[in-house]
Design a protein around this motif. Sequence first.
Motif, mmCIF file in Angstrom:
data_model
loop_
_atom_site.group_PDB
_atom_site.id
_atom_site.type_symbol
_atom_site.label_atom_id
_atom_site.label_comp_id
_atom_site.label_asym_id
_atom_site.label_seq_id
_atom_site.Cartn_x
_atom_site.Cartn_y
_atom_site.Cartn_z
ATOM 1 N N TYR A 57 0.848 -1.191 0.000
ATOM 2 C CA TYR A 57 0.000 0.000 0.000
ATOM 3 C C TYR A 57 0.885 1.242 0.000
ATOM 4 C CZ TYR A 57 -4.000 -2.889 1.331
ATOM 5 O OH TYR A 57 -4.994 -3.824 1.371
ATOM 6 N N PHE A 77 4.248 0.573 1.922
ATOM 7 C CA PHE A 77 4.021 -0.189 3.147
ATOM 8 C C PHE A 77 3.614 -1.603 2.745
ATOM 9 C CE2 PHE A 77 0.721 -1.945 5.830
ATOM 10 C CZ PHE A 77 1.368 -2.001 7.046
ATOM 11 N N ALA A 115 1.827 -4.821 3.451
ATOM 12 C CA ALA A 115 0.866 -5.561 4.287
ATOM 13 C C ALA A 115 1.196 -7.049 4.237
ATOM 14 C CB ALA A 115 -0.558 -5.313 3.805
ATOM 15 N N PRO A 165 -0.556 -11.241 15.522
ATOM 16 C CA PRO A 165 -1.243 -10.117 16.145
ATOM 17 C C PRO A 165 -2.064 -9.320 15.124
ATOM 18 C CG PRO A 165 1.126 -9.696 15.995
ATOM 19 C CD PRO A 165 0.901 -11.100 15.548
ATOM 20 N N SER A 166 -2.906 -8.442 15.629
ATOM 21 C CA SER A 166 -3.708 -7.584 14.774
ATOM 22 C C SER A 166 -2.780 -6.772 13.856
ATOM 23 C CB SER A 166 -4.531 -6.666 15.677
ATOM 24 O OG SER A 166 -5.237 -5.767 14.893
ATOM 25 N N GLY A 167 -3.106 -6.712 12.578
ATOM 26 C CA GLY A 167 -2.298 -5.947 11.625
ATOM 27 C C GLY A 167 -1.135 -6.711 11.026
ATOM 28 N N SER A 168 -0.987 -7.988 11.375
ATOM 29 C CA SER A 168 0.174 -8.738 10.877
ATOM 30 C C SER A 168 -0.028 -9.266 9.454
ATOM 31 C CB SER A 168 0.513 -9.890 11.829
ATOM 32 O OG SER A 168 -0.586 -10.758 11.971
ATOM 33 N N GLY A 169 -1.257 -9.141 8.914
ATOM 34 C CA GLY A 169 -1.469 -9.508 7.514
ATOM 35 C C GLY A 169 -2.277 -10.772 7.289
ATOM 36 N N LYS A 170 -2.905 -11.296 8.363
ATOM 37 C CA LYS A 170 -3.659 -12.553 8.240
ATOM 38 C C LYS A 170 -4.814 -12.422 7.245
ATOM 39 C CE LYS A 170 -4.786 -12.429 12.612
ATOM 40 N NZ LYS A 170 -4.189 -11.135 13.012
ATOM 41 N N SER A 171 -5.639 -11.386 7.432
ATOM 42 C CA SER A 171 -6.802 -11.226 6.547
ATOM 43 C C SER A 171 -6.334 -10.963 5.120
ATOM 44 C CB SER A 171 -7.675 -10.048 7.002
ATOM 45 O OG SER A 171 -8.189 -10.293 8.273
ATOM 46 N N SER A 172 -5.322 -10.116 4.957
ATOM 47 C CA SER A 172 -4.811 -9.820 3.611
ATOM 48 C C SER A 172 -4.379 -11.105 2.935
ATOM 49 C CB SER A 172 -3.626 -8.856 3.686
ATOM 50 O OG SER A 172 -4.001 -7.668 4.326
HETATM 51 N N1 LIG Z 1 -6.991 -0.896 2.283
HETATM 52 C C1 LIG Z 1 -5.886 -0.731 3.009
HETATM 53 N N2 LIG Z 1 -5.098 0.385 2.891
HETATM 54 C C2 LIG Z 1 -3.974 0.539 3.614
HETATM 55 N N3 LIG Z 1 -3.528 -0.339 4.519
HETATM 56 C C3 LIG Z 1 -4.259 -1.450 4.721
HETATM 57 C C4 LIG Z 1 -5.468 -1.717 3.993
HETATM 58 N N4 LIG Z 1 -5.964 -2.918 4.396
HETATM 59 C C5 LIG Z 1 -5.111 -3.370 5.348
HETATM 60 N N5 LIG Z 1 -4.094 -2.501 5.550
HETATM 61 C C6 LIG Z 1 -2.981 -2.668 6.477
HETATM 62 O O1 LIG Z 1 -2.331 -3.889 6.184
HETATM 63 C C7 LIG Z 1 -1.855 -4.491 7.383
HETATM 64 C C8 LIG Z 1 -2.375 -5.901 7.481
HETATM 65 O O2 LIG Z 1 -3.775 -5.858 7.705
HETATM 66 P P1 LIG Z 1 -4.644 -7.173 7.883
HETATM 67 O O3 LIG Z 1 -4.358 -8.105 6.768
HETATM 68 O O4 LIG Z 1 -6.051 -6.748 8.063
HETATM 69 O O5 LIG Z 1 -4.059 -7.771 9.240
HETATM 70 P P2 LIG Z 1 -4.726 -8.764 10.318
HETATM 71 O O6 LIG Z 1 -5.838 -9.485 9.651
HETATM 72 O O7 LIG Z 1 -3.591 -9.651 10.733
HETATM 73 O O8 LIG Z 1 -5.197 -7.927 11.454
HETATM 74 C C9 LIG Z 1 -2.302 -3.615 8.540
HETATM 75 O O9 LIG Z 1 -1.232 -2.789 8.930
HETATM 76 C C10 LIG Z 1 -3.434 -2.797 7.925
HETATM 77 O O10 LIG Z 1 -3.524 -1.550 8.562
#
Ligand SMILES: Nc1ncnc2c1ncn2[C@@H]1O[C@H](COP(=O)(O)OP(=O)(O)O)[C@@H](O)[C@H]1O
Length: 238
Positions: free
Chosen positions: A11, A19, A21, A40-47
Amino acid sequence: MLEARDLSLIYCNERNDEFYAIHDVNFFANRGEMIGIVGPSGSGKSSLLYILSGLKKPTVGTVYYQEHALEVMSYNELAEIRRKEYGFIFQRHFLINYLTVLDNVLSVVNRNDKFWRNTAINLLETLGIADFANQKPYKMSVGERQKVAIARALVSQPKIIFADEPTASLDHSNARMVMDIFASLKGEITILVATHDDSILDQADRVIHMWDGRIAKSSIPVSAIENIKQSNPIMHRS
Ligand SMILES: Nc1ncnc2c1ncn2[C@@H]1O[C@H](COP(=O)(O)OP(=O)(O)O)[C@@H](O)[C@H]1O
Ligand SMILES: [Mg+2]
């Protein structure tokens, strides 16, 4: 059956800083494996889950489903795979409150004939919520609603389940129940479960640990090692 090579998801912020993700991730899942993705939260699991399921395109890298690269598929081909072969379960279940439980389950196959109604009813029975079939989901507890979401994910008889924090809104006993359902399906179905709570993953075959968009390590839960030991006496030797 599912493989990803050299994935990155980048991103840019307002100042044009990059950045990551997801950063240089390689991944594979065999048929019938249950894999936990923890971090942890923000580590990229959902992505990672969204990229693997084709809901999101990686900036770099390729995902292969049964050796076919998702990136060269047309929109329709990919949509067809998602509809027929993938099942999705999210933390928030996105049930439609003005449809009955049965119609919610059938909404993903968009069919309402006898065969599909029976398939859906059987699933609701297996999950112990058949009594709610003709009721609206808002009358149910969160645990029961998550079971409806599971039935909806399973009705098309998918080959892979993608579950993003499927237990996050549940208490401990409902969380355990959901994980027991997944454990009973593995072997048949490949199951990927992203969660920040690794205590629910003791039945997984493998656990991938995410940290700042990278896979920090991959491990096998103690209980899975016990199962391997039982089926392979050589591992008892020290
Ligand atoms: N649309 C987006 N724009 C910018 N940053 C994003 C976006 N979606 C996710 N991120 C960032 O990507 C990183 C990984 O997010 P995410 O995959 O949701 O992590 P998790 O599921 O582990 O909490 C986080 O730092 C989040 O803030
Ligand atoms: Mg997430």
